[in-house]
Design an enzyme around this catalytic site. Structure first.
Site, short mmCIF file in Angstrom:
data_model
loop_
_atom_site.label_atom_id
_atom_site.label_comp_id
_atom_site.label_asym_id
_atom_site.label_seq_id
_atom_site.Cartn_x
_atom_site.Cartn_y
_atom_site.Cartn_z
N GLU A 1 0.82 -1.22 0.00
CA GLU A 1 0.00 0.00 0.00
C GLU A 1 0.85 1.27 0.00
OE1 GLU A 1 -4.04 -1.69 2.04
OE2 GLU A 1 -2.73 -0.58 3.34
N GLU B 1 -5.66 -8.26 -1.19
CA GLU B 1 -6.30 -8.12 0.13
C GLU B 1 -7.76 -7.77 -0.06
OE1 GLU B 1 -4.69 -5.59 3.19
OE2 GLU B 1 -2.63 -6.05 2.58
C1 BG6 Z 1 -4.49 -3.17 4.87
C2 BG6 Z 1 -3.12 -3.58 5.36
O1 BG6 Z 1 -4.55 -1.80 4.83
O2 BG6 Z 1 -5.59 -3.51 5.63
C3 BG6 Z 1 -3.12 -4.74 6.33
O3 BG6 Z 1 -2.27 -3.86 4.28
C4 BG6 Z 1 -4.28 -4.59 7.29
O4 BG6 Z 1 -1.88 -4.79 6.96
C5 BG6 Z 1 -5.57 -4.63 6.48
O5 BG6 Z 1 -4.29 -5.52 8.31
C6 BG6 Z 1 -6.83 -4.61 7.31
O6 BG6 Z 1 -6.82 -3.52 8.16
P1 BG6 Z 1 -7.02 -3.68 9.72
O7 BG6 Z 1 -6.78 -2.35 10.25
O8 BG6 Z 1 -8.42 -4.15 9.89
O9 BG6 Z 1 -6.02 -4.68 10.17
#
Ligand code: BG6
Length: 472
Positions: A178, A370
């Site tokens: 990101e 993701e």
């Molecule tokens: C993304 C990141 O922004 O979102 C991850 O690359 C992160 O590292 C994921 O865990 C989900 O966000 P969160 O804050 O729910 O863990």
């Protein structure tokens, strides 16, 4: 010829990052990273980046889910689900504990040899993020992290080490997780704390330039070491809808996206767009560059775009708009969508549009690295976890990917839902914000047996992979 199914070689899998799951923060020569000095927070309390480890504070990365010691058991579960790939990151400070050493730490390199061998034993392709929110603390303290141009060389030495070492084990790489999040949260993403009185944009865009150059040089280097490498960029894709058809709202949505295309334009096209240059000029920013940078950016364009997608956002010019949560950004509430318990909107159609937007703009392969639903799970008296809400979220997002590929002709090579095994949340440091198909017995205070339990979604995803996304 129109397709009816996803391609047979579609990369189904799951994603994690080292700092959110490995633990073993000071084992086998590992140095401290920014994640290791970031305390747990909650939905309401911000995580704190402390000056070193402070006695009495709780740092969730120190043990996380102890993947460092349990990876064999966990990979066996991924294999049981039929994963074709597994995205994780290499923890930079296992390889270069301080960050500016000239020789790597052999014990750290060995760990990832073992990890990748274990994956390959089951024909699971590693997809490796080189830097995922775990900047060496040594480099932060001594050089100010990515504020300094010196970081480019430290990063490249790290890349050369891992590219050479794992050249026959890893084909898919992502440079920075990101990368565009540096403008939203420079501390978590790049180890930079912008001090009071400093010009935020000037600091952040200069550091971003160093990262963009480092990434481009890494891509070139990687291709020299193994021409078969597929090296991607990774961005948070924060699709913005205009709140109304009022032209000013449309403009606001366009401008909100420009901030993020700033990064992908450089990494995919190999140069700053004229819009990016005008933006910098409008902020009074003159980037400090080296003569070689232009060539470096041009020669280091990426092979594919990896991106995260959790929720969509709304842009408005209405000052009294009500704001809600979202990944790294707080956005205006969308009345047409429901939200997760953390206030993130749930919008599968937004994923289809995102895939289209990116493919229309760049025409190179995309990889959804993701996506997922952070939710509180309940273990029933019989030990089962009925996470039908997660299944519903993932099902609709997979349908959106299928529609983009099959109906819209988008080239999407894979899907790795986030936190395929429960892990520490990046934004809040909680354990109870769970994404996994596999439950990990641990709570927000760090208590629990760390036992792994298959959730209902585990069996559902297994069937999904078995049928290449047909039976969902
Ligand atoms: C993304 C990141 O922004 O979102 C991850 O690359 C992160 O590292 C994921 O865990 C989900 O966000 P969160 O804050 O729910 O863990």
């Amino acid at each position: 010829m129109s397709k009816e199914r996803l391609p047979d070689n579609f990369l189904w899998g799951g994603a994690v990052s080292a700092n959110q799951c490995e633990g073993a923060y000071n084992v086998d020569g590992k140095g401290l990273s920014t994640a290791d000095v970031t305390t747990a927070g909650s939905r309401y309390v911000k995580r704190e980046f402390t000056d070193g480890i402070i006695e009495g504070k709780y740092y969730p990365s120190h043990e996380a889910i102890d993947f460092y010691h349990r990876y064999k058991e966990d990979i066996a579960l991924f294999a049981e689900m039929g994963f074709k790939c597994f995205r994780t990151s290499i923890n930079w400070t296992r390889i270069f504990p301080f960050g500016d050493e000239t020789e790597p730490n052999e014990a750290g390199l060995k760990f990832y040899d073992n990890l990748f061998d274990e994956l390959l034993k089951y024909n699971i392709q590693p997809v490796v993020t080189i830097s995922h929110y775990e900047t060496p603390l040594g480099l932060v303290k001594k050089y100010g992290s990515w504020r300094s141009r010196k970081m480019v060389d430290f990063f490249l030495r790290y890349c050369e080490t891992i590219f050479s070492r794992y050249k026959d084990k890893v084909k898919y790489w992502l440079t920075f997780n990101e990368i565009n999040v540096i403008t939203l949260n420079p501390t978590i993403s790049a180890g930079i704390v912008v001090k009071e009185g400093e010009d935020f944009d000037k600091v952040v865009y200069q550091a971003a330039h160093h990262m963009l150059v480092a990434s481009a040089k890494a891509v070139k280097l990687g291709h020299e070491i193994n021409p078969d490498f597929k090296i991607g960029m990774m961005m948070l894709y924060p699709i913005f809808y205009a709140e109304t058809c009022k032209p000013e709202d449309q403009l606001a949505a366009m401008k909100a996206m420009d901030q993020h295309y700033y990064f992908s334009d450089v990494q995919v096209r190999g140069y700053y767009s004229s819009k990016a240059k005008s933006f910098l000029a409008s902020k009074g920013i003159e980037l400090e560059t080296e003569p070689e940078d232009e060539t470096a950016l041009r020669e280091g364009t990426v092979d594919f775009i990896g991106f995260s997608y959790y929720n969509s956002n709304v842009a408005t010019t209405r000052p009294e708009a009500q704001f809600t949560g979202g990944n790294m950004l707080n956005a205006v509430k969308n009345p047409y969508l429901t939200e997760s318990a953390w206030g993130w909107s749930i919008d599968p159609i937004g994923l289809r549009i995102s895939l289209n937007n990116l493919y229309d703009r760049y025409q190179i392969p995309l990889f959804v690295v993701e996506n997922g639903l952070g939710a509180v799970d309940k273990v029933e008296a019989d030990g089962r976890i009925h996470d039908d809400y997660r299944i519903a979220y993932l099902r609709e997002h997979i349908k959106a990917i299928k529609a983009a590929v099959i109906e819209d002709g988008v080239d999407c090579i894979g899907y790795t839902p986030w936190g395929c095994i429960d892990l520490v949340s990046a934004s809040t440091g909680e354990m109870e914000k769970r994404y996994g198909f596999i439950y990990v017995d641990k709570d927000n205070e760090g208590k629990g047996t760390l036992a792994r339990i298959r959730k209902d979604s585990f069996y559902w995803y297994k069937r999904c992979i078995e049928t290449n996304g047909e039976d969902i």
